[in-house]
Design a protein around this motif. Structure first.
Motif, PDB file in Angstrom:
ATOM      1  N   MET A   1      34.208  43.099 116.819  1.00 49.34           N
ATOM      2  CA  MET A   1      35.294  44.252 117.769  1.00 49.34           C
ATOM      3  C   MET A   1      35.148  45.160 116.232  1.00 49.34           C
ATOM      4  SD  MET A   1      37.647  44.704 120.327  1.00 49.34           S
ATOM      5  CE  MET A   1      39.071  43.988 119.607  1.00 49.34           C
ATOM      6  N   SER A   2      35.510  46.161 116.201  1.00 47.45           N
ATOM      7  CA  SER A   2      36.379  47.511 115.250  1.00 47.45           C
ATOM      8  C   SER A   2      37.355  47.041 115.311  1.00 47.45           C
ATOM      9  CB  SER A   2      35.416  48.435 115.980  1.00 47.45           C
ATOM     10  OG  SER A   2      34.131  49.274 115.950  1.00 47.45           O
ATOM     11  N   PRO A   3      37.991  47.438 113.927  1.00 46.03           N
ATOM     12  CA  PRO A   3      39.874  47.846 114.234  1.00 46.03           C
ATOM     13  C   PRO A   3      40.119  48.736 114.939  1.00 46.03           C
ATOM     14  CG  PRO A   3      38.544  48.580 111.909  1.00 46.03           C
ATOM     15  CD  PRO A   3      37.686  48.358 113.136  1.00 46.03           C
TER      16      PRO A   3
ATOM     17  N   PHE B   1      41.807  57.462 127.626  1.00 46.06           N
ATOM     18  CA  PHE B   1      41.942  56.369 128.676  1.00 46.06           C
ATOM     19  C   PHE B   1      40.896  56.542 129.698  1.00 46.06           C
ATOM     20  CE2 PHE B   1      44.183  54.183 131.391  1.00 46.06           C
ATOM     21  CZ  PHE B   1      44.661  52.615 131.675  1.00 46.06           C
ATOM     22  N   ILE B   2      40.560  55.868 129.622  1.00 54.48           N
ATOM     23  CA  ILE B   2      39.063  55.784 130.537  1.00 54.48           C
ATOM     24  C   ILE B   2      39.450  54.194 131.675  1.00 54.48           C
ATOM     25  CG2 ILE B   2      36.629  56.271 131.102  1.00 54.48           C
ATOM     26  CD1 ILE B   2      36.625  57.088 128.523  1.00 54.48           C
ATOM     27  N   VAL B   3      39.324  54.489 133.020  1.00 51.19           N
ATOM     28  CA  VAL B   3      38.663  53.764 134.202  1.00 51.19           C
ATOM     29  C   VAL B   3      37.911  53.729 134.235  1.00 51.19           C
ATOM     30  CG1 VAL B   3      39.857  52.152 135.946  1.00 51.19           C
ATOM     31  CG2 VAL B   3      41.769  53.548 134.390  1.00 51.19           C
ATOM     32  N   THR B   4      37.819  52.187 134.613  1.00 49.84           N
ATOM     33  CA  THR B   4      36.013  52.210 135.267  1.00 49.84           C
ATOM     34  C   THR B   4      35.938  51.718 136.572  1.00 49.84           C
ATOM     35  OG1 THR B   4      34.655  52.667 133.323  1.00 49.84           O
ATOM     36  CG2 THR B   4      33.177  51.691 135.144  1.00 49.84           C
ATOM     37  N   ALA B   5      35.329  52.576 137.480  1.00 56.69           N
ATOM     38  CA  ALA B   5      35.346  51.260 139.057  1.00 56.69           C
ATOM     39  C   ALA B   5      34.031  51.889 139.241  1.00 56.69           C
ATOM     40  CB  ALA B   5      36.953  51.823 139.659  1.00 56.69           C
ATOM     41  N   GLY B   6      32.997  50.829 139.810  1.00 58.76           N
ATOM     42  CA  GLY B   6      31.300  50.898 140.207  1.00 58.76           C
ATOM     43  C   GLY B   6      31.049  52.029 139.408  1.00 58.76           C
TER      44      GLY B   6
ATOM     45  N   VAL C   1      39.180  44.951 134.160  1.00 62.80           N
ATOM     46  CA  VAL C   1      38.700  44.061 132.271  1.00 62.80           C
ATOM     47  C   VAL C   1      39.609  45.061 131.530  1.00 62.80           C
ATOM     48  CG1 VAL C   1      36.992  43.190 130.767  1.00 62.80           C
ATOM     49  CG2 VAL C   1      36.944  42.928 133.080  1.00 62.80           C
ATOM     50  N   VAL C   2      39.975  44.778 130.465  1.00 59.94           N
ATOM     51  CA  VAL C   2      41.176  45.662 129.725  1.00 59.94           C
ATOM     52  C   VAL C   2      39.996  45.124 128.266  1.00 59.94           C
ATOM     53  CG1 VAL C   2      42.914  46.599 127.926  1.00 59.94           C
ATOM     54  CG2 VAL C   2      42.750  45.704 130.712  1.00 59.94           C
ATOM     55  N   LYS C   3      39.383  46.668 127.920  1.00 60.06           N
ATOM     56  CA  LYS C   3      38.463  46.467 126.445  1.00 60.06           C
ATOM     57  C   LYS C   3      38.927  47.784 125.361  1.00 60.06           C
ATOM     58  CE  LYS C   3      34.917  45.986 124.085  1.00 60.06           C
ATOM     59  NZ  LYS C   3      33.258  45.642 124.581  1.00 60.06           N
ATOM     60  N   TYR C   4      40.018  47.683 124.245  1.00 64.49           N
ATOM     61  CA  TYR C   4      40.094  49.072 124.067  1.00 64.49           C
ATOM     62  C   TYR C   4      39.056  48.764 122.808  1.00 64.49           C
ATOM     63  CZ  TYR C   4      44.735  50.170 126.386  1.00 64.49           C
ATOM     64  OH  TYR C   4      45.710  50.919 127.394  1.00 64.49           O
ATOM     65  N   ASP C   5      38.971  49.720 121.650  1.00 60.91           N
ATOM     66  CA  ASP C   5      38.759  49.697 120.789  1.00 60.91           C
ATOM     67  C   ASP C   5      38.742  51.311 120.002  1.00 60.91           C
ATOM     68  OD1 ASP C   5      36.829  52.380 121.786  1.00 60.91           O
ATOM     69  OD2 ASP C   5      35.619  50.741 121.606  1.00 60.91           O
TER      70      ASP C   5
ATOM     71  N   ALA D   1      37.841  54.554 122.161  1.00 59.28           N
ATOM     72  CA  ALA D   1      39.111  55.012 123.842  1.00 59.28           C
ATOM     73  C   ALA D   1      39.755  53.375 124.248  1.00 59.28           C
ATOM     74  CB  ALA D   1      37.780  55.130 124.375  1.00 59.28           C
ATOM     75  N   ARG D   2      40.228  53.467 125.042  1.00 58.88           N
ATOM     76  CA  ARG D   2      40.701  52.624 125.839  1.00 58.88           C
ATOM     77  C   ARG D   2      40.369  52.379 127.196  1.00 58.88           C
ATOM     78  NH1 ARG D   2      47.191  55.321 126.139  1.00 58.88           N
ATOM     79  NH2 ARG D   2      45.820  57.665 125.726  1.00 58.88           N
ATOM     80  N   ARG D   3      39.707  51.516 127.575  1.00 61.84           N
ATOM     81  CA  ARG D   3      39.603  51.102 128.817  1.00 61.84           C
ATOM     82  C   ARG D   3      39.636  50.096 129.821  1.00 61.84           C
ATOM     83  NH1 ARG D   3      34.679  54.551 127.646  1.00 61.84           N
ATOM     84  NH2 ARG D   3      33.905  54.725 125.505  1.00 61.84           N
ATOM     85  N   VAL D   4      39.503  50.362 130.588  1.00 59.58           N
ATOM     86  CA  VAL D   4      39.594  49.735 131.536  1.00 59.58           C
ATOM     87  C   VAL D   4      39.258  49.173 132.346  1.00 59.58           C
ATOM     88  CG1 VAL D   4      41.427  48.995 133.360  1.00 59.58           C
ATOM     89  CG2 VAL D   4      41.972  49.620 131.404  1.00 59.58           C
ATOM     90  N   GLU D   5      37.895  48.374 132.987  1.00 60.77           N
ATOM     91  CA  GLU D   5      37.364  48.111 134.165  1.00 60.77           C
ATOM     92  C   GLU D   5      38.041  47.731 135.204  1.00 60.77           C
ATOM     93  OE1 GLU D   5      33.281  46.231 136.006  1.00 60.77           O
ATOM     94  OE2 GLU D   5      33.572  45.843 133.825  1.00 60.77           O
TER      95      GLU D   5
END
Length: 350
Positions: A1-3, A168-173, A139-143, A146-150
């Motif tokens: 994963m990128s720093p 900051f991006i939240v994905t749902a469906g 599920v949280v995944k920051y790189d 972007a800051r991403r949460v599913e």
């Protein structure tokens, strides 16, 4: 994963959070005195992380103070007995001591879930706070991009730390919600997705692969709320445009139904943060579905004639027995408990 370019924050250990919660319980208990205050002062000075743990635990305590006594079904006559504050504070502090380990710092990548009837607060590495409602999984995944949460299921409130250079991006469906610094709620049920903006602004759009610029959807001037027409190529992918929400607005996607934009009561939408369910002329069957989110013991409406009865009032999330008894008393129904079910039976009296 990128720093990750944003500064990282070491998590507060569950042990220190537990110790902090005990001190808060003592401070709000009836036995508070100079000895307890001096003991707290010594504990805070013993290690730099103790102060941080105490600050985080205090914020959770402040949130828990918003919990109110249950206001039963509106047609019922009720005299509220208010407990002495000292006893109430001790009870809430004990509750805090039990759940404080569920409040923690989550860094980079992680999966967090709540069980039925459980709620949890997360502090992400950038300072964003996430409040998870019952039966929720994220599920949280920051790189560095972007800051991403599913949100895979359930409901969560996001208080996003402002970072204009770090989306900051939240994905749902098949939808995503993009924000820079704002507060919003996302709820994902089996056939329904709802996004409610508490404050700030968000952009709700389809989750799509990158498309050529000429077929990207566009948004009107800030403040416009409408579905923007998109090209045939984009419609073929997901068939939806982008929506920019204003504070107080809710966007709902129902399977097989037209997308709906409305302005619900924010107090009602976020009542679960206070451990409450607010019902306002809600059909009994829909009210039962909502109450069942918080309890393994499931409510059942036995008679179809009762399914449309209007329910009004404020109830404690998870207190299905009180809900059933209140409805039964108001409409002349009978409550039958059998195993893991609470059945509302009989013909309603209206």
């Amino acid at each position: 994963m990128s720093p990750i370019e944003a500064p990282t924050i070491e998590p507060v250990s569950p042990e220190r959070l537990a110790e902090a919660s005990v001190w808060i319980a003592k401070l709000h208990g009836d036995a508070r005195g100079r000895a307890i205050e001096e003991g707290l002062r010594r504990w805070l000075q013993a290690h730099p992380e103790n102060a941080r743990a105490f600050e985080l635990a205090t914020e959770v305590w402040d949130d828990s103070e918003q919990l109110r006594s249950v206001v039963p079904f509106r047609p019922l006559r009720h005299v509220e007995h208010r407990p002495r504050w000292g006893a109430m504070a001790t009870a809430l502090a004990c509750m805090l001591a039990l759940v404080i380990v569920g409040v923690f710092w989550l860094q980079n990548v992680g999966v967090v879930a709540t069980a039925v009837g459980e709620q949890r607060q997360l502090v992400l590495e950038d300072g964003t706070r996430v409040f998870l409602n019952t039966d929720t999984r994220i599920v949280v995944k920051y790189d560095k991009e972007a800051r991403r949460v599913e949100l895979r299921r359930g409901e969560a409130l996001f208080n996003v730390a402002k970072r204009h250079d770090w989306p900051f991006i939240v994905t749902a469906g098949d939808r995503q919600v993009k924000a820079l610094g704002t507060s919003f709620v996302v709820r994902k049920d089996v056939e329904r997705l709802a996004v409610t903006l508490v404050e700030g602004s968000v952009l709700v759009s389809p989750v799509l692969p990158t498309l050529p610029e000429q077929i990207q959807p566009t948004i009107d001037a800030p403040g416009s709320i409408e579905q923007t027409p998109v090209t045939t190529a984009l419609e073929a992918r997901k068939g939806a445009g982008e929506f920019k929400l204003a504070a107080g607005q809710r966007l709902t996607f129902d399977a097989g139904a037209v997308t709906k934009l409305d302005t619900p009561s924010i107090e009602k939408t976020t009542a679960w943060r206070r451990g409450q369910v607010i019902l306002d002329d809600t059909p009994l069957q829909a009210a039962v579905i909502e109450m069942n989110r918080y309890n393994e013991a499931k409510l059942i409406v036995a008679d179809p004639d009762a399914a449309a009865l209007p329910i009004n009032g404020l109830f404690q999330a998870g207190d299905s027995a009180h809900f059933a008894n209140a409805v039964a008393q108001a409409y002349g129904l009978v409550v039958i408990e059998r195993g893991n079910e609470i059945v509302l039976s009989g013909k309603p009296i209206q």
